[in-house]
Write an enzyme that holds these catalytic residues in place. Structure first.
Site, mmCIF file in Angstrom:
data_model
loop_
_atom_site.group_PDB
_atom_site.id
_atom_site.type_symbol
_atom_site.label_atom_id
_atom_site.label_comp_id
_atom_site.label_asym_id
_atom_site.label_seq_id
_atom_site.Cartn_x
_atom_site.Cartn_y
_atom_site.Cartn_z
ATOM 1 N N ASN A 83 -1.218 7.141 6.941
ATOM 2 C CA ASN A 83 -0.046 5.939 7.478
ATOM 3 C C ASN A 83 1.687 5.910 6.703
ATOM 4 O OD1 ASN A 83 -0.637 3.165 8.974
ATOM 5 N ND2 ASN A 83 0.148 1.926 7.367
ATOM 6 N N LYS B 234 0.706 -1.194 -0.134
ATOM 7 C CA LYS B 234 0.096 -0.227 -0.119
ATOM 8 C C LYS B 234 1.399 1.450 -0.714
ATOM 9 C CE LYS B 234 -1.274 -0.154 5.274
ATOM 10 N NZ LYS B 234 -0.548 -1.822 5.475
ATOM 11 N N HIS C 223 -1.346 -8.599 12.156
ATOM 12 C CA HIS C 223 -2.161 -7.525 13.469
ATOM 13 C C HIS C 223 -2.684 -8.221 14.079
ATOM 14 C CE1 HIS C 223 0.179 -4.266 11.724
ATOM 15 N NE2 HIS C 223 -0.518 -4.304 10.578
#
Length: 442
Positions: A142, A119, A188
């Site tokens: 981010n 990303k 995560h």
């Protein structure tokens, strides 16, 4: 801005980069927030005048204090399952993040990118494509620049946001020209608990988008929200895919050949996919095909993402320290293997964040000639393949690889793990890998 929070008690929880940007933004717009952080010492807090906020509380979160607030602006790093936060939610306190606040006040076009891997590359590539097409674009989120700080750059015409699953959890009304969801792989799980929860958080990027761009080879990226239009990206033939012209692979964009793959500044099949996804998003935001072509020729790959450290005596050493999960390592191996004439030697291991490494096993056995492991979860990776070599640290891993290489080989640092068991971050891990490589090739 005052009207949004008029008469409400607002707290900012988590005073990292995005948290402090949120505080500055609120103060600028006449909101006097309460500041909270679970840490006892917070770098940068001294820049916020204490008299301008409504209290600063450091250390363990007080559930009763949180419950007295009307709005909690929480950092992406804060786990929403913490008991104090859950108690506040149960009392009806509104929980949002800085991206949601950005969405409340922004008036310019926005595109956004998420995914377990790639990303950041796609975000920066979309920014570069738009700028090459004469559209002033700015990457934020981010990727490092807080979204509320990005609003200060008033000449921006299009915002390009990289959004993590943590940011998307607290985002509800972000309207997008285009949203891209690249892939989903285990990551995560120490925070989300299950793959279903993680995948659902990522899907939130499609809540309010005009165009959804997704990975035709990854069903978890297919929009689960109703969207006006969508584009499936893949490396097979199609409107967005690869096509063969005179025995050369070309990128096919919007049904027409754009450029030869070997003209791109990036290498690997995973970066061909990234280029196609970026092109779909950038075109939706107004980029020209000429801008796409120029950008793909001139884009400088981001550090620690399949970047060549050095080629010495026919041996290439590649730093993919940003591969902090299994999916990233799978993508790197698949993207590079075809271009390696000799052995492909993998250095992997670190903090697996609760991931299941079994997905790596088949690819390691089929495509990796030597596996060298280190770190907390190195033994779990070593168990996947016979003959794996376990070492104590990164320097030892590089020295071990140096003993095994011949011309035509490639040594790949792609850990499939986070770095925090041994390093400050993946950047430090990548830097120390490069330094160790330079030492052994002297």
């Amino acid at each position: 801005m005052n009207k949004l929070f008029q008469g409400k008690r607002v707290a900012v929880i988590g005073l990292g980069i995005s948290g402090l940007a949120t505080v500055r933004f609120l103060l600028k717009h006449g909101v006097k927030p309460v500041l909270m952080d679970t840490r006892l010492k917070v770098a940068g807090l001294e820049q916020i005048p204490a008299e301008k906020v409504d209290g600063i509380y450091l250390g363990e979160l007080d559930a009763n204090r949180l419950a007295k607030m009307d709005v909690l602006l929480v950092s992406p790093g804060l786990d929403l399952s913490l008991p104090a936060v859950r108690f506040a939610i149960a009392q009806g306190v509104q929980i949002i993040g800085d991206v949601e606040l950005f969405a409340m006040v922004n008036t310019k076009p926005v595109v956004a990118i998420t995914g377990s891997n790639g990303k950041s590359t796609v975000t920066k590539l979309v920014e570069h494509m738009l700028n090459c097409a004469g559209i002033k674009a700015l990457a934020a989120g981010n990727i490092g620049l807080a979204v509320l700080d990005a609003l200060e750059q008033i000449d921006t015409e299009v915002y390009v946001l990289e959004l993590s699953s943590f940011q998307l959890e607290t985002t509800h009304q972000l309207h997008l020209v285009a949203a891209a969801h690249l892939n989903v792989s285990e990551d995560h799980l120490d925070r989300h608990g299950t793959m279903a929860n993680y995948a659902a958080a990522k899907q939130r990027i499609f809540q309010h988008t005009q165009l959804a761009v997704w990975n035709q080879d990854d069903a978890l990226t297919k929009p689960q929200f109703s969207v006006p239009a969508d584009i499936a990206i893949g490396l097979s033939s199609g409107a967005y895919g690869l096509t063969n012209i005179d025995n050369e692979n070309w990128l096919q964009v919007a049904g027409e050949p754009l450029m030869r793959v070997n003209e791109m500044s990036m290498v690997g099949r995973h970066n061909q996919f990234n280029a196609l996804a970026a092109a779909a998003v950038a075109l939706a935001a107004g980029a020209s095909r000429e801008g796409l072509h120029k950008a793909l020729q001139t884009f400088v790959p981001l550090p620690h993402r399949c970047t060549l450290v050095v080629e010495s005596q026919g041996v290439r050493w590649v730093n993919d320290s940003k591969a902090t999960n299994v999916g990233a390592t799978l993508a790197a191996i698949a993207g590079l293997r075809a271009d390696v004439a000799g052995k492909l030697i993998l250095i992997a291991g670190g903090d697996g964040k609760g991931a299941d490494f079994t997905e790596l096993a088949a690819l390691l056995r089929q495509h990796i000639d030597v596996v060298i492991t280190l770190g907390r979860d190195g033994p779990a990776i070593a168990k996947l393949v016979p003959g794996a070599i376990e070492v104590s640290d990164l320097t030892a891993a590089v020295k071990q690889a140096a003993k095994l290489v011949n011309s035509g080989d490639l040594v790949l640092l792609s850990p499939a793990c986070a770095s925090l068991d041994m390093f400050k971050n993946y950047e430090e891990r990548g830097r120390l890998f490069a330094e160790a490589v330079q030492q052994v090739i002297r």
